[in-house]
Design an enzyme around this catalytic site. Structure first.
Site, PDB file in Angstrom:
ATOM      1  N   ARG A  19      13.117  27.525  53.444  1.00 12.51           N
ATOM      2  CA  ARG A  19      13.031  28.123  52.111  1.00 12.51           C
ATOM      3  C   ARG A  19      14.137  27.640  51.173  1.00 12.51           C
ATOM      4  O   ARG A  19      14.069  27.861  49.961  1.00 12.51           O
ATOM      5  CB  ARG A  19      13.055  29.656  52.219  1.00 12.51           C
ATOM      6  CG  ARG A  19      11.719  30.255  52.657  1.00 12.51           C
ATOM      7  CD  ARG A  19      11.798  31.749  52.805  1.00 12.51           C
ATOM      8  NE  ARG A  19      12.453  32.131  54.053  1.00 12.51           N
ATOM      9  CZ  ARG A  19      12.715  33.393  54.412  1.00 12.51           C
ATOM     10  NH1 ARG A  19      12.395  34.383  53.597  1.00 12.51           N
ATOM     11  NH2 ARG A  19      13.300  33.648  55.569  1.00 12.51           N
ATOM     12  N   THR A  85      15.693  34.312  68.746  1.00 13.37           N
ATOM     13  CA  THR A  85      17.114  34.640  68.765  1.00 13.37           C
ATOM     14  C   THR A  85      17.632  34.903  70.177  1.00 13.37           C
ATOM     15  O   THR A  85      18.764  34.543  70.511  1.00 13.37           O
ATOM     16  CB  THR A  85      17.383  35.865  67.881  1.00 13.37           C
ATOM     17  OG1 THR A  85      16.473  36.924  68.258  1.00 13.37           O
ATOM     18  CG2 THR A  85      17.182  35.526  66.410  1.00 13.37           C
ATOM     19  N   ASP A 113      24.296  32.359  58.806  1.00 10.99           N
ATOM     20  CA  ASP A 113      23.983  32.318  57.371  1.00 10.99           C
ATOM     21  C   ASP A 113      24.431  33.588  56.661  1.00 10.99           C
ATOM     22  O   ASP A 113      23.842  33.991  55.669  1.00 10.99           O
ATOM     23  CB  ASP A 113      22.488  32.091  57.158  1.00 10.99           C
ATOM     24  CG  ASP A 113      21.626  33.237  57.693  1.00 10.99           C
ATOM     25  OD1 ASP A 113      22.170  34.128  58.394  1.00 10.99           O
ATOM     26  OD2 ASP A 113      20.408  33.239  57.425  1.00 10.99           O
ATOM     27  N   GLY A 150      14.656  46.152  59.335  1.00  9.16           N
ATOM     28  CA  GLY A 150      14.509  46.959  60.534  1.00  9.16           C
ATOM     29  C   GLY A 150      15.375  48.199  60.434  1.00  9.16           C
ATOM     30  O   GLY A 150      16.567  48.109  60.143  1.00  9.16           O
ATOM     31  N   ASN A 239      18.630  32.798  52.568  1.00  9.91           N
ATOM     32  CA  ASN A 239      17.371  32.111  52.895  1.00  9.91           C
ATOM     33  C   ASN A 239      16.880  31.199  51.782  1.00  9.91           C
ATOM     34  O   ASN A 239      16.005  30.370  52.023  1.00  9.91           O
ATOM     35  CB  ASN A 239      16.282  33.146  53.225  1.00  9.91           C
ATOM     36  CG  ASN A 239      16.588  33.886  54.506  1.00  9.91           C
ATOM     37  OD1 ASN A 239      16.738  33.280  55.565  1.00  9.91           O
ATOM     38  ND2 ASN A 239      16.698  35.204  54.416  1.00  9.91           N
ATOM     39  N   ARG A 344      44.219  12.147  38.555  1.00 12.76           N
ATOM     40  CA  ARG A 344      43.492  11.721  39.749  1.00 12.76           C
ATOM     41  C   ARG A 344      44.408  11.756  40.970  1.00 12.76           C
ATOM     42  O   ARG A 344      45.616  11.968  40.853  1.00 12.76           O
ATOM     43  CB  ARG A 344      42.907  10.338  39.498  1.00 12.76           C
ATOM     44  CG  ARG A 344      41.815  10.328  38.422  1.00 12.76           C
ATOM     45  CD  ARG A 344      41.497   8.938  37.927  1.00 12.76           C
ATOM     46  NE  ARG A 344      41.090   8.039  38.998  1.00 12.76           N
ATOM     47  CZ  ARG A 344      40.950   6.725  38.849  1.00 12.76           C
ATOM     48  NH1 ARG A 344      41.200   6.173  37.665  1.00 12.76           N
ATOM     49  NH2 ARG A 344      40.571   5.971  39.857  1.00 12.76           N
ATOM     50  N   TYR A 377      46.539   5.405  29.784  1.00 11.75           N
ATOM     51  CA  TYR A 377      46.162   5.350  31.201  1.00 11.75           C
ATOM     52  C   TYR A 377      47.362   4.867  32.003  1.00 11.75           C
ATOM     53  O   TYR A 377      47.923   3.798  31.728  1.00 11.75           O
ATOM     54  CB  TYR A 377      44.986   4.401  31.424  1.00 11.75           C
ATOM     55  CG  TYR A 377      44.744   4.160  32.900  1.00 11.75           C
ATOM     56  CD1 TYR A 377      44.266   5.188  33.712  1.00 11.75           C
ATOM     57  CD2 TYR A 377      45.023   2.923  33.481  1.00 11.75           C
ATOM     58  CE1 TYR A 377      44.060   4.990  35.079  1.00 11.75           C
ATOM     59  CE2 TYR A 377      44.818   2.718  34.841  1.00 11.75           C
ATOM     60  CZ  TYR A 377      44.338   3.753  35.632  1.00 11.75           C
ATOM     61  OH  TYR A 377      44.135   3.558  36.981  1.00 11.75           O
ATOM     62  N   ALA A 434      56.047  -1.957  19.780  1.00  7.05           N
ATOM     63  CA  ALA A 434      54.642  -1.579  19.625  1.00  7.05           C
ATOM     64  C   ALA A 434      53.751  -2.808  19.656  1.00  7.05           C
ATOM     65  O   ALA A 434      54.116  -3.871  19.143  1.00  7.05           O
ATOM     66  CB  ALA A 434      54.448  -0.811  18.326  1.00  7.05           C
TER      67      ALA A 434
END
Length: 485
Positions: A19, A85, A113, A150, A239, A344, A377, A434
């Protein structure tokens, strides 16, 4: 050793999870920095079991490799065919017995899960199991709506569990019960092993159901009990993607609450996301739209955000990172990052340094008080203390074959629009003009000028672009200048 230390924890993680509609096995989907099964393994480890076994089946090679990464001490047992199970637990116990291990004590069975399940709740289950002298203890939960679950049916006099009745088989009175089965159990090891050998497959699925063990043990005169989870949301299984997102939200709320109670200011919890491995010191501040991932740590008084994503990054005391993406970086105390900066892996910013607007850094060490204010950079570089890097500078680290390193000393002043072509070294106290392209080392205290001499070609626009707007503007300027004279 704790008196309630389980002999084993068995994690059921063999299902395919169709699922989820995914090429990734269900238990390997992640929330808050861990896989679903990783969360369950971490909670199980809090019990300090003698043995921890994960039963794998679908995509077992992939799941086993992942388990080795998250917890090398985990054993895995293979359920080649998903026969229920009960069969899965039997495979887990046989993995141990085939190694000559005889279990004596408690075996806890959990589902792979259920990422919201906590070690504290598992400990309560184990302690209740031991205190009540049960053959099996069910982890149950009181839910607002028990439809589809249940039901736990108890003996009114003793509180013992007399049955777990599936919704479709329940009477109207049983359907009114709000205590449900979680699928998590604590068993007496020896009784479990014997009962599993007597589980039948004469059911609609032709499978071995673990819940049948409860009936077998009760019929043999053993007590079946239950421990109620403090928060029913802990037992939620995953699920599909909707449930995955809901679990992620719930876990994130839990993590944010823990951070705030520890002294962190979270300005907008609704737009802030944390991984379980993130650390904080008191008085850190997290602004809206921020994701803190992996092993990120915020020091006291640090501020992150808004709209930032930090992964495996250390932010020092009093440092600020706004509109920042960082991965595998270290931001020193009092340093300033952003807005719109990208740090980074391998970036280390010294105390009170700066990586400013539209600055990208990679594998760079920046000294105390040094500033790279904007539009630059810096890659594969070492910069000393109290140096200023001019705007629009690029550390040219790649020659098409290999990366090379640039070193800039302390107390340097580099001009705007500089290119540092690695490998190259700028000595302490040096200046660069510069617009320079620096290809040779600059001695300490020197001024490096590396640019062509300016040459003006008079009348070029009138000759090459006659009648253009530029030519007309130039003509008007000349006439005005002549009139002023």
């Amino acid at each position: 050793m704790s008196a309630n230390r389980p002999a084993a924890v068995v994690v059921l993680a063999a299902g395919e999870g169709t699922r989820m509609k995914s090429a990734t096995p269900k238990v390997l989907h992640t929330i808050s920095g861990r896989s679903l099964v990783g969360h369950v393994v971490a909670a199980s480890r809090e019990l300090d079991p003698e043995h921890l076994v994960v039963v794998v089946g679908h995509a077992r090679d992939q799941v086993q490799a992942h388990l080795l990464d998250v917890d090398p001490g985990v054993r895995s047992a293979v359920q080649h065919e998903q026969n229920g199970t009960g069969h899965a637990v039997r495979m887990g116990l046989e993995e141990l017995s085939d190694d000559g291990i005889t279990l004596d004590g408690t075996v806890v069975v959990v589902c792979g899960d259920t990422p919201l399940l906590t070690g504290e709740t598992l400990r309560t289950l184990s302690e209740t199991h031991a205190a009540d002298g049960n053959a099996v203890t069910v982890l149950s939960a009181e839910v607002p709506d028990s439809t589809g679950y249940g039901r736990i049916v108890r003996d009114d006099a003793t509180g013992a569990v007399t049955a777990i009745v599936e919704h479709k088989d329940a009477t109207d009175a049983q359907r009114a019960i709000h205590e449900i089965n979680s699928g998590v159990f604590a068993f007496d090891a020896k009784l479990l092993t014997d009962a599993l050998s007597r589980v039948r497959t004469d059911n609609s699925q032709g499978e071995e159901y673990l819940t049948d063990v409860l009936g077998i043990l009760r019929e043999a005169g053993h007590r079946v009990g239950a421990a109620v989870a403090a928060d029913h949301r802990e037992i939620l299984g995953i699920n599909n993607r909707v449930q995955l997102a809901e679990a992620r939200r719930l876990l994130n709320e839990r993590l944010l609450e823990r951070a705030m109670l520890a002294g962190v200011t979270v300005v907008d919890p609704a737009t802030t996301w944390l991984d379980v491995t993130v650390g904080f010191e008191p008085d850190a501040v997290v602004h809206p739209g921020t994701q803190l991932l992996g092993t990120t740590v915020l020091g006291s008084g640090a501020e992150v955000g808004p709209n930032s994503r930090l992964t495996d990054t250390v932010v020092g005391e009093g440092a600020v990172a706004s509109f920042t993406v960082a991965e595998g970086a270290e931001i020193g105390a009092g340093a300033s990052v952003g807005p719109y900066a990208y740090l980074r892996p391998g970036t280390v910013l010294g105390a009170r340094s700066k990586a400013g607007t539209y600055v990208e850094m990679k594998n760079a060490s920046i000294g105390e008080g040094t500033k790279v204010p904007h539009l630059s950079y810096v890659g594969d570089a070492t910069i000393g203390e109290h140096t200023n890097i001019g705007a629009a500078s690029v550390f040219v680290n790649y020659d098409g074959e290999a990366k090379h390193h640039t070193t800039v000393g302390s107390h340097c002043k580099t001009g705007s629009d500089n290119m540092f072509v690695a490998p190259v070294t700028i000595g302490d106290g040096a200046y660069t003009a510069a617009g320079s392209v620096i290809t040779k080392d600059v001695p300490p205290g020197s001024l490096a000028v590396a640019r062509g001499q300016q040459r003006n070609i008079e009348g070029w626009v009138a000759r090459k672009r006659p009648g253009s707007a530029a030519a007309q503007a130039a003509s008007s300027a000349r006439q005005e200048s002549a009139g002023e004279r």
